[in-house]
Design a protein around this motif. Structure first.
Motif, PDB file in Angstrom:
ATOM      1  N   ASP A   1      23.204 -54.522  33.444  1.00  0.00           N
ATOM      2  CA  ASP A   1      23.882 -53.736  34.466  1.00  0.00           C
ATOM      3  C   ASP A   1      22.924 -52.789  35.179  1.00  0.00           C
ATOM      4  OD1 ASP A   1      26.422 -54.634  34.691  1.00  0.00           O
ATOM      5  OD2 ASP A   1      27.384 -52.930  33.736  1.00  0.00           O
ATOM      6  N   THR A   2      23.385 -52.226  36.276  1.00  0.00           N
ATOM      7  CA  THR A   2      22.606 -51.226  36.999  1.00  0.00           C
ATOM      8  C   THR A   2      22.293 -50.035  36.097  1.00  0.00           C
ATOM      9  OG1 THR A   2      23.687 -51.847  39.065  1.00  0.00           O
ATOM     10  CG2 THR A   2      22.599 -49.710  39.009  1.00  0.00           C
ATOM     11  N   ILE A   3      21.053 -49.566  36.123  1.00  0.00           N
ATOM     12  CA  ILE A   3      20.681 -48.428  35.279  1.00  0.00           C
ATOM     13  C   ILE A   3      21.523 -47.212  35.647  1.00  0.00           C
ATOM     14  CG2 ILE A   3      18.357 -49.281  34.891  1.00  0.00           C
ATOM     15  CD1 ILE A   3      17.365 -47.296  36.978  1.00  0.00           C
ATOM     16  N   PRO A   4      21.771 -46.289  34.705  1.00  0.00           N
ATOM     17  CA  PRO A   4      22.770 -45.244  34.921  1.00  0.00           C
ATOM     18  C   PRO A   4      22.351 -44.120  35.850  1.00  0.00           C
ATOM     19  CG  PRO A   4      21.721 -44.943  32.795  1.00  0.00           C
ATOM     20  CD  PRO A   4      21.214 -46.246  33.345  1.00  0.00           C
ATOM     21  N   ILE A   5      21.053 -43.934  36.060  1.00  0.00           N
ATOM     22  CA  ILE A   5      20.578 -42.806  36.862  1.00  0.00           C
ATOM     23  C   ILE A   5      19.195 -43.149  37.415  1.00  0.00           C
ATOM     24  CG2 ILE A   5      19.389 -41.540  35.008  1.00  0.00           C
ATOM     25  CD1 ILE A   5      20.745 -38.967  36.095  1.00  0.00           C
ATOM     26  N   GLY A   6      18.869 -42.649  38.578  1.00  0.00           N
ATOM     27  CA  GLY A   6      17.561 -42.900  39.158  1.00  0.00           C
ATOM     28  C   GLY A   6      16.493 -42.035  38.502  1.00  0.00           C
ATOM     29  N   PRO A   7      15.524 -42.609  37.810  1.00  0.00           N
ATOM     30  CA  PRO A   7      14.520 -41.806  37.102  1.00  0.00           C
ATOM     31  C   PRO A   7      13.768 -40.832  38.005  1.00  0.00           C
ATOM     32  CG  PRO A   7      14.428 -44.074  36.370  1.00  0.00           C
ATOM     33  CD  PRO A   7      15.349 -44.056  37.549  1.00  0.00           C
ATOM     34  N   THR A   8      13.434 -41.252  39.220  1.00  0.00           N
ATOM     35  CA  THR A   8      12.662 -40.384  40.108  1.00  0.00           C
ATOM     36  C   THR A   8      13.525 -39.357  40.822  1.00  0.00           C
ATOM     37  OG1 THR A   8      12.790 -42.195  41.713  1.00  0.00           O
ATOM     38  CG2 THR A   8      10.729 -41.946  40.497  1.00  0.00           C
ATOM     39  N   THR A   9      14.829 -39.393  40.605  1.00  0.00           N
ATOM     40  CA  THR A   9      15.695 -38.346  41.168  1.00  0.00           C
ATOM     41  C   THR A   9      15.829 -37.159  40.227  1.00  0.00           C
ATOM     42  OG1 THR A   9      17.842 -39.068  40.257  1.00  0.00           O
ATOM     43  CG2 THR A   9      17.050 -40.178  42.270  1.00  0.00           C
ATOM     44  N   ILE A  10      15.246 -37.261  39.033  1.00  0.00           N
ATOM     45  CA  ILE A  10      15.420 -36.231  38.004  1.00  0.00           C
ATOM     46  C   ILE A  10      14.330 -35.173  38.099  1.00  0.00           C
ATOM     47  CG2 ILE A  10      15.509 -35.766  35.527  1.00  0.00           C
ATOM     48  CD1 ILE A  10      16.478 -38.625  35.124  1.00  0.00           C
ATOM     49  N   LEU A  11      14.725 -33.932  38.292  1.00  0.00           N
ATOM     50  CA  LEU A  11      13.840 -32.775  38.145  1.00  0.00           C
ATOM     51  C   LEU A  11      14.206 -32.133  36.820  1.00  0.00           C
ATOM     52  CD1 LEU A  11      11.707 -30.831  39.362  1.00  0.00           C
ATOM     53  CD2 LEU A  11      13.615 -29.536  40.338  1.00  0.00           C
ATOM     54  N   ALA A  12      13.233 -31.965  35.939  1.00  0.00           N
ATOM     55  CA  ALA A  12      13.537 -31.499  34.589  1.00  0.00           C
ATOM     56  C   ALA A  12      12.522 -30.479  34.113  1.00  0.00           C
ATOM     57  CB  ALA A  12      13.569 -32.680  33.611  1.00  0.00           C
ATOM     58  N   ARG A  13      12.915 -29.718  33.089  1.00  0.00           N
ATOM     59  CA  ARG A  13      11.971 -28.802  32.457  1.00  0.00           C
ATOM     60  C   ARG A  13      10.780 -29.600  31.961  1.00  0.00           C
ATOM     61  NH1 ARG A  13      16.188 -27.161  28.949  1.00  0.00           N
ATOM     62  NH2 ARG A  13      14.803 -27.917  27.305  1.00  0.00           N
ATOM     63  N   THR A  14       9.603 -29.058  32.125  1.00  0.00           N
ATOM     64  CA  THR A  14       8.388 -29.771  31.743  1.00  0.00           C
ATOM     65  C   THR A  14       8.353 -30.065  30.250  1.00  0.00           C
ATOM     66  OG1 THR A  14       7.141 -28.868  33.602  1.00  0.00           O
ATOM     67  CG2 THR A  14       5.865 -29.628  31.714  1.00  0.00           C
ATOM     68  N   ASP A  15       8.822 -29.140  29.420  1.00  0.00           N
ATOM     69  CA  ASP A  15       8.817 -29.416  27.984  1.00  0.00           C
ATOM     70  C   ASP A  15       9.743 -30.582  27.650  1.00  0.00           C
ATOM     71  OD1 ASP A  15      11.166 -28.001  28.527  1.00  0.00           O
ATOM     72  OD2 ASP A  15      11.142 -26.893  26.649  1.00  0.00           O
ATOM     73  N   LEU A  16      10.803 -30.733  28.406  1.00  0.00           N
ATOM     74  CA  LEU A  16      11.717 -31.844  28.203  1.00  0.00           C
ATOM     75  C   LEU A  16      11.069 -33.167  28.621  1.00  0.00           C
ATOM     76  CD1 LEU A  16      14.629 -32.608  27.412  1.00  0.00           C
ATOM     77  CD2 LEU A  16      15.300 -32.179  29.783  1.00  0.00           C
ATOM     78  N   VAL A  17      10.351 -33.153  29.729  1.00  0.00           N
ATOM     79  CA  VAL A  17       9.660 -34.361  30.186  1.00  0.00           C
ATOM     80  C   VAL A  17       8.579 -34.773  29.185  1.00  0.00           C
ATOM     81  CG1 VAL A  17       8.232 -35.333  32.020  1.00  0.00           C
ATOM     82  CG2 VAL A  17      10.151 -33.842  32.601  1.00  0.00           C
ATOM     83  N   ARG A  18       7.883 -33.796  28.636  1.00  0.00           N
ATOM     84  CA  ARG A  18       6.849 -34.119  27.644  1.00  0.00           C
ATOM     85  C   ARG A  18       7.456 -34.669  26.359  1.00  0.00           C
ATOM     86  NH1 ARG A  18       3.542 -28.924  29.286  1.00  0.00           N
ATOM     87  NH2 ARG A  18       1.937 -29.883  30.598  1.00  0.00           N
ATOM     88  N   ALA A  19       8.656 -34.240  26.039  1.00  0.00           N
ATOM     89  CA  ALA A  19       9.333 -34.742  24.841  1.00  0.00           C
ATOM     90  C   ALA A  19       9.911 -36.131  25.053  1.00  0.00           C
ATOM     91  CB  ALA A  19      10.442 -33.773  24.431  1.00  0.00           C
ATOM     92  N   ALA A  20      10.021 -36.542  26.310  1.00  0.00           N
ATOM     93  CA  ALA A  20      10.577 -37.860  26.641  1.00  0.00           C
ATOM     94  C   ALA A  20       9.707 -38.514  27.702  1.00  0.00           C
ATOM     95  CB  ALA A  20      12.009 -37.721  27.132  1.00  0.00           C
ATOM     96  N   PRO A  21       8.464 -38.864  27.369  1.00  0.00           N
ATOM     97  CA  PRO A  21       7.536 -39.408  28.364  1.00  0.00           C
ATOM     98  C   PRO A  21       7.872 -40.853  28.706  1.00  0.00           C
ATOM     99  CG  PRO A  21       6.523 -39.458  26.210  1.00  0.00           C
ATOM    100  CD  PRO A  21       7.853 -38.768  26.036  1.00  0.00           C
TER     101      PRO A  21
END
Length: 269
Positions: free
Chosen positions: A151-171
């Motif tokens: 199925d279509t993925i649930p959210i556009g990855p490049t539309t996400i602005l996130a806390r940097t520590d969160l991005v590092r925890a989910a690279p």
């Protein structure tokens, strides 16, 4: 406040698009930086508009390592509170950073995303509404809107602005394609966030995009399966960890046991 992380091999047919991406960043109304991971490419090939902008920094890798590895290595050079992934051939809408940053700062959630637009060769755009509905979503709930790997993925990855520590925890996941699926599911599984019903990203549709390359479909099913299972398992593990000391079933709730026989979505999202 924001760093945009981009991986690029600075191929000839992408240089003008990279300059357009930079121009879209220059139109933002909030402070930003960009870290461009040069995936085996020479910094000398960087378009002049980027090379002369002090907000743009480069990480020159000695050999090609692939988009996922290049992006992950660039994370070590992020020095702002928030991070956004981007591709070198796409663009941001003019208020993409301000509208999401305001939401993050005013609510305290870990991530904020939006819709995207497909940008066609003639300059026209088509709005893409991701399956995840607008509003606040608790940690792990975004995955539930991805009913099956096909199925279509649930959210556009490049539309996400996130806390940097969160991005590092989910690279980026360890895949040669679809690595951003894992990054999106990881970030949205680790913290609550908000999806805004406005476009924040323009996804360029052209013959040179990765999803149009020969052989792309050969691994797409496997990449989606891996990302889907990753999101499913991460959600389950994190939810069980909240119930320490109580008896928790090893199976997911019945309403999340999805029938896998869904029609394939031939759009590349």
């Amino acid at each position: 406040m924001i760093t945009v992380v981009i991986a690029s091999r600075l191929c000839d047919d992408r240089l003008d698009y990279l300059a357009a991406m930079h121009a879209s960043l220059a139109r933002q109304s909030v402070p930003w930086e960009a870290v461009i991971a040069l995936d085996g490419a020479s910094p000398d090939r960087l378009p002049a508009s980027l090379a002369q902008d002090p907000r743009v920094r480069t990480l020159a890798l000695p050999r090609p390592v692939g988009a996922a590895c290049a992006r992950n290595l660039a994370l070590a050079h992020v020095r702002t509170p928030y991070t956004n992934w981007a591709d070198d051939d796409d663009e941001f809408t003019d208020d993409a950073m301000s509208v999401r940053l305001h939401t993050l700062e005013s609510t305290g959630v870990g991530w904020c995303a939006g819709w995207s637009e497909d940008q066609h060769p003639d300059g026209s755009t088509t709005l893409w509404r991701c399956p995840t509905p607008p509003g606040r979503h608790e940690a792990g709930d975004v995955w539930t809107y991805w009913k099956s790997p096909a199925d279509t993925i649930p959210i556009g990855p490049t539309t996400i602005l996130a806390r940097t520590d969160l991005v590092r925890a989910a690279p980026m996941g360890g895949l040669v394609q679809g690595e951003d699926y894992c990054a999106a599911l990881g970030a949205t599984a680790l913290a609550p966030g908000i999806l805004l019903p406005v476009p924040v990203y323009r996804y360029r549709k052209w013959n040179g995009q990765m999803t149009a390359q020969a052989g792309y479909d050969q691994l797409e099913a496997g990449a989606r399966e891996h990302a889907w299972q990753y999101g499913r398992s991460l959600r389950a593990v994190l939810r069980r960890s909240k119930d320490v000391g109580s008896a928790v079933s090893p199976a997911l709730p019945r309403d999340h046991e999805q029938d896998r026989a869904f029609p394939r979505d031939h759009g590349k999202r």
